[in-house]
Scaffold this active site. Structure first.
Site, PDB file in Angstrom:
ATOM      1  N   CYS A  42      -1.876   6.194   9.996  1.00 23.22           N
ATOM      2  CA  CYS A  42      -0.484   5.494  10.673  1.00 23.22           C
ATOM      3  C   CYS A  42      -0.981   4.193  11.405  1.00 23.22           C
ATOM      4  O   CYS A  42      -1.681   4.079  12.178  1.00 23.22           O
ATOM      5  CB  CYS A  42       0.158   6.458  11.431  1.00 23.22           C
ATOM      6  SG  CYS A  42       1.656   5.888  12.239  1.00 23.22           S
ATOM      7  N   GLU A  47       0.760  -1.165   0.186  1.00 24.80           N
ATOM      8  CA  GLU A  47       0.047  -0.186   0.100  1.00 24.80           C
ATOM      9  C   GLU A  47       0.875   1.221   0.006  1.00 24.80           C
ATOM     10  O   GLU A  47       1.914   1.339   0.726  1.00 24.80           O
ATOM     11  CB  GLU A  47      -1.027   0.057   1.059  1.00 24.80           C
ATOM     12  CG  GLU A  47      -1.898  -0.979   1.204  1.00 24.80           C
ATOM     13  CD  GLU A  47      -2.972  -1.225   2.192  1.00 24.80           C
ATOM     14  OE1 GLU A  47      -3.937  -1.684   2.096  1.00 24.80           O
ATOM     15  OE2 GLU A  47      -2.558  -0.668   3.424  1.00 24.80           O
ATOM     16  N   CYS A  55       3.500   8.471   1.270  1.00 21.11           N
ATOM     17  CA  CYS A  55       4.095   7.610   2.169  1.00 21.11           C
ATOM     18  C   CYS A  55       4.403   6.165   1.303  1.00 21.11           C
ATOM     19  O   CYS A  55       3.412   5.543   0.738  1.00 21.11           O
ATOM     20  CB  CYS A  55       3.022   7.281   3.121  1.00 21.11           C
ATOM     21  SG  CYS A  55       3.449   6.042   4.519  1.00 21.11           S
ATOM     22  N   CYS A  84       6.200  -7.026   7.191  1.00 21.36           N
ATOM     23  CA  CYS A  84       7.251  -6.403   8.037  1.00 21.36           C
ATOM     24  C   CYS A  84       7.522  -7.507   9.031  1.00 21.36           C
ATOM     25  O   CYS A  84       6.745  -8.108   9.597  1.00 21.36           O
ATOM     26  CB  CYS A  84       6.884  -4.947   8.842  1.00 21.36           C
ATOM     27  SG  CYS A  84       8.147  -4.418   9.799  1.00 21.36           S
ATOM     28  N   CYS A 122       5.842  -5.145  15.485  1.00 19.18           N
ATOM     29  CA  CYS A 122       5.643  -4.074  16.617  1.00 19.18           C
ATOM     30  C   CYS A 122       4.077  -4.206  16.886  1.00 19.18           C
ATOM     31  O   CYS A 122       3.171  -4.578  16.080  1.00 19.18           O
ATOM     32  CB  CYS A 122       5.762  -2.644  16.125  1.00 19.18           C
ATOM     33  SG  CYS A 122       7.518  -2.061  15.690  1.00 19.18           S
ATOM     34  N   CYS A 171       1.003  -2.184  15.250  1.00 15.49           N
ATOM     35  CA  CYS A 171       0.977  -1.980  13.926  1.00 15.49           C
ATOM     36  C   CYS A 171       0.305  -3.016  13.113  1.00 15.49           C
ATOM     37  O   CYS A 171       0.781  -4.332  13.298  1.00 15.49           O
ATOM     38  CB  CYS A 171       2.481  -1.779  13.180  1.00 15.49           C
ATOM     39  SG  CYS A 171       2.530  -1.581  11.437  1.00 15.49           S
TER      40      CYS A 171
END
Length: 374
Positions: free
Chosen positions: A345, A91, A104, A111, A115, A118
């Protein structure tokens, strides 16, 4: 197989043209056609010799990954889903503002950092993106937006490597992409307007400072190692004191005189007055070691079911920001954009063929009790 020229920075383009028996100035012309004009058809590149255009047609191409979906938010934010093959989709988000246009960009399909807060990390990790796949997000968005707006002027003024992935874990592809963004024959972006966000890959922070220093944002999210170990697992490898020392070293080369610390506000987890006091003692001007010249960006958490976390109340965020500001730390609260299309975010998740068994690891971590700061 032909070469996707989006994979090449200007030096790479010069080497490519040299292998074709062409002079360096041809590489510059080609680079401008692709990045400044958005051309992908070599036949359109009228100031290139016909012989070169014929060579390129046989050994090269210019292409972004296919677009699967586009979503437009009520606030004008646009999110694109790119198909990068193998069942993976990434994305990219464009955020228009009165004085800037920010893109962005993703650096990985998924990933591996994981985290806690996230949604990208909860998707797991499939693979690194190529330089061309990173650059293609800017190339496609810039020229698509120009066409829609009917302008030849630059639309995207700022790039943030804050999409899916940990950029510094894809260093070899990241740096040529950054150089293309910065190159005056490419997008001509200022080093101050290109930001790499990292969860704290210390050795690569040092390398970036030497190889291609741009603005740096560090995902901090906690004022002590015990809490950060839980929220940002990479902290177990590079704990806070090592990370902050790397930040100070980076500032010797950085285009800005401060590091941005990103801090996701989690209700009852990291948003209490005692956490603010710990942060002030850790990085503020009165810290024992002089602290770190910094700016804090407090981010309202965007909840998703698998996290088990909640957004801090607005009053808690305001009080937290005031404590930092009163201690002499520049502090802002990020305005949430694109949350109605899951473009805010921490919400970027795409579609990833996970090969890291992330759900098992996340389930174990959710059983850990977080103790409040002393």
């Amino acid at each position: 197989m032909t070469t996707n020229l989006l994979d090449l920075d200007l030096e790479g383009m010069a080497a490519f043209c040299e292998r074709l028996g062409e002079k360096r100035f041809r590489a510059t012309q080609l680079f401008r056609w692709i990045h400044q004009r958005g051309a992908s058809d070599f036949a359109q590149m009228s100031d290139l010799a016909k012989s070169l255009r014929e060579k390129l047609a046989g050994c090269a191409h210019v292409a972004a990954p296919p677009i699967l979906k586009e979503h437009v938010s009520h606030d004008g934010t646009i999110k694109w889903l790119f198909d990068v093959g193998g069942g993976n989709a990434i994305e990219t988000v464009f955020i228009p503002e009165d004085d800037r246009g920010t893109l962005c960009i993703s650096s990985q399909a998924g990933c591996a950092v994981g985290c806690r807060f996230c949604s990208t990390g909860h998707q797991g990790f499939s693979r690194n993106l190529t330089t061309g796949e990173i650059v293609a997000q800017l190339w496609w968005a810039e020229h698509q937006l120009r066409a829609r707006l009917g302008t030849a002027e630059r639309v995207i003024s700022n790039v943030v490597m804050m999409g899916m992935g940990e950029p510094l874990q894809n260093y070899s592809a990241l740096v040529p992409a950054l150089r293309t963004m910065l190159d005056d024959h490419g997008y001509g972006l200022s080093r101050r307007r290109v930001t790499v966000s990292t969860s704290g890959v210390v050795p690569m922070m040092d390398r970036l400072g030497q190889d291609c220093p741009v603005a740096l944002a560090v995902s901090l999210h906690a004022p002590n190692d015990a809490l950060r170990d839980h929220l940002v697992p990479l902290n177990r490898k590079y704990p806070l004191q090592e990370l902050l020392a790397a930040c100070r070293r980076y500032l010797e080369h950085a285009p800005r005189d401060f590091i941005t610390f990103e801090y996701c506000m989690l209700d009852g987890v990291n948003d209490r007055p005692e956490h603010a006091r710990e942060l002030i003692a850790l990085v503020g001007p009165q810290a024992a070691d002089g602290g770190v010249p910094c700016k804090f960006n407090l981010i309202p958490f965007n909840p998703f079911p698998a996290s088990g976390l909640q957004r801090s109340p607005a009053a808690a965020v305001t009080a937290f920001a005031r404590m930092l500001s009163d201690a002499g730390i520049v502090t802002t609260v990020r305005k949430t954009r694109g949350d109605d299309i899951d473009a805010a975010c921490g919400q970027l998740a795409g579609d990833v063929q996970d090969r890291t068994r992330v759900h098992e690891r996340m389930a174990k971590r959710r059983t850990i009790t977080i103790k409040p700061a002393a």
